[in-house]
Design a protein around this motif. Structure first.
Motif, mmCIF file in Angstrom:
data_model
loop_
_atom_site.group_PDB
_atom_site.id
_atom_site.type_symbol
_atom_site.label_atom_id
_atom_site.label_comp_id
_atom_site.label_asym_id
_atom_site.label_seq_id
_atom_site.Cartn_x
_atom_site.Cartn_y
_atom_site.Cartn_z
ATOM 1 N N GLN A 167 9.751 73.232 37.186
ATOM 2 C CA GLN A 167 10.447 74.164 36.297
ATOM 3 C C GLN A 167 11.947 74.254 36.547
ATOM 4 O O GLN A 167 12.676 74.824 35.741
ATOM 5 C CB GLN A 167 9.823 75.562 36.423
ATOM 6 N N VAL A 212 2.032 77.656 35.945
ATOM 7 C CA VAL A 212 3.318 78.301 35.700
ATOM 8 C C VAL A 212 3.179 79.807 35.500
ATOM 9 O O VAL A 212 4.165 80.541 35.588
ATOM 10 C CB VAL A 212 4.016 77.645 34.482
ATOM 11 N N ASP A 213 1.958 80.288 35.269
ATOM 12 C CA ASP A 213 1.758 81.730 35.157
ATOM 13 C C ASP A 213 2.042 82.441 36.474
ATOM 14 O O ASP A 213 2.271 83.664 36.482
ATOM 15 C CB ASP A 213 0.337 82.052 34.685
ATOM 16 N N PRO A 239 2.499 73.184 33.875
ATOM 17 C CA PRO A 239 2.183 73.885 32.637
ATOM 18 C C PRO A 239 0.718 74.343 32.603
ATOM 19 O O PRO A 239 -0.135 73.789 33.306
ATOM 20 C CB PRO A 239 2.442 72.839 31.543
ATOM 21 N N ASP A 308 6.437 69.674 27.196
ATOM 22 C CA ASP A 308 6.604 71.125 27.308
ATOM 23 C C ASP A 308 6.230 71.516 28.735
ATOM 24 O O ASP A 308 5.078 71.327 29.140
ATOM 25 C CB ASP A 308 5.700 71.843 26.300
ATOM 26 N N VAL A 310 5.774 74.368 29.945
ATOM 27 C CA VAL A 310 5.110 75.671 30.006
ATOM 28 C C VAL A 310 3.641 75.598 29.596
ATOM 29 O O VAL A 310 2.788 76.220 30.218
ATOM 30 C CB VAL A 310 5.841 76.706 29.126
ATOM 31 N N GLN A 311 3.336 74.827 28.561
ATOM 32 C CA GLN A 311 1.949 74.758 28.140
ATOM 33 C C GLN A 311 1.613 73.423 27.509
ATOM 34 O O GLN A 311 2.475 72.741 26.945
ATOM 35 C CB GLN A 311 1.600 75.893 27.176
#
Length: 315
Positions: A167, A212-213, A239, A308, A310-311
């Motif tokens: 990230q 990433v959560d 992600p 991506d 993130v997801q």
């Protein structure tokens, strides 16, 4: 705290499943990424069963998650270690924080917290400090009601940050973006943030790969590491695999559970290959073992393949 620290010349990663259900595609993805990142650097893996939640952690799931890892070819080098055996280590860390005058009792119920806390970054609530400045008399009054308090750690108005392998740079002002956070629950169980910091140090973990959560939890853990005199691992937050409408996969909904994946893809190699292919861990989704993927795995190439960070849509 001399009993907590550990060091290693080669990276040490960890599998850290919660035994609350069968593994699903998201769990497998994070575990596979952790294994490839560490093994590509000549490192080793620790298996830690995170069974802090005694009510939801079941013996059948504890056995099952180890069988699932073995069936998928995700072998560990040390462990399994169990959090239910670690209360004295967590208590030692808590006493050190308490001795620094950094903890205080919190009598807020869950409803109180939601009513008073401000949302930050989606699901995360910032504690409003309701119990932080209670007088001794006010604390005695609340204790007399029979409600057992939780224990919170004072969060400073300071920025804690790090550079994540996936990230990039990330930081938080703990007071503004987190607030005072739990280190011990009202039922006496130690909180996740404290437990994982102590466990990572004791077990020599120097490389942490997870979803990433949990990125927003990392500054809190770095703050705890600083207070306890512990080193900070290298972090990589991958992600999340998501279903329709950006909903994360979950054990509760049995999204892409391992038994269903095996029925769909036929073999553990089919499951591993498909997950590796759609997440960018491998160039194709052909069936493969983790050992086969390791031969061509590159962290830099993995990051380049992430459209991506993130997801990723599960399919």
């Amino acid at each position: 705290m001399s009993t907590l620290g550990a060091s290693a010349s080669a990276p040490v990663g960890r599998f850290a499943p919660s035994p609350t259900g069968r593994m699903h595609a998201g769990n497998i993805y994070a575990a596979l990424a952790a294994w490839l990142i560490v093994k590509s650097q000549g490192g080793s893996m620790v298996l830690r069963i995170e069974d802090l939640d005694r009510e939801r952690s079941k013996p059948a799931f504890i056995d099952g998650v180890q069988r699932d890892f073995e069936a998928l070819g995700l072998y560990w080098d040390r462990g399994p270690h169990f959090q239910h055996d670690r209360d004295e280590a967590y208590a030692e860390a808590f006493r050190l924080l308490e001795g620094k005058g950094l903890t205080y009792p919190c009598f807020c119920s869950r409803a109180d917290l939601h009513a008073a806390s401000a949302p930050h970054r989606g699901e995360k609530l910032v504690y409003a400090g309701t119990c932080r400045s209670l007088s001794d008399a006010e604390r005695r009054e609340r204790m007399s009601s029979g409600r057992e308090p939780a224990q919170r750690l004072r969060a400073p108005a300071a920025r804690y940050g790090f550079t994540d392998l996936i990230q990039g740079p990330y930081e938080q002002n703990l007071a503004e973006e987190c607030g005072d956070f739990l280190v011990r629950r009202s039922d006496g169980a130690f909180a996740y943030q404290l437990a994982v910091v102590v466990d990572d140090a004791t077990q020599g973990v120097t490389s942490v790969t997870r979803g990433v959560d949990l990125l927003c939890s990392t500054p809190q853990q770095i703050y705890l590491q600083e207070l306890l005199g512990l080193s900070t691992p290298e972090y990589a937050h991958v992600p999340l695999l998501v279903a329709e409408c950006n909903r994360r996969l979950s054990k509760r909904d049995r999204d892409a559970a391992l038994d269903e994946l095996l029925a769909r893809f036929g073999t553990p190699e089919g499951v591993i290959g498909h997950i590796a292919g759609i997440t960018g861990l491998a160039p194709t989704d052909d069936p493969a073992t983790p050992e086969e993927l390791l031969k061509s795995f590159s962290l830099e190439r993995f990051k380049e393949n992430l459209a991506d960070p993130v997801q990723i849509l599960w399919r």
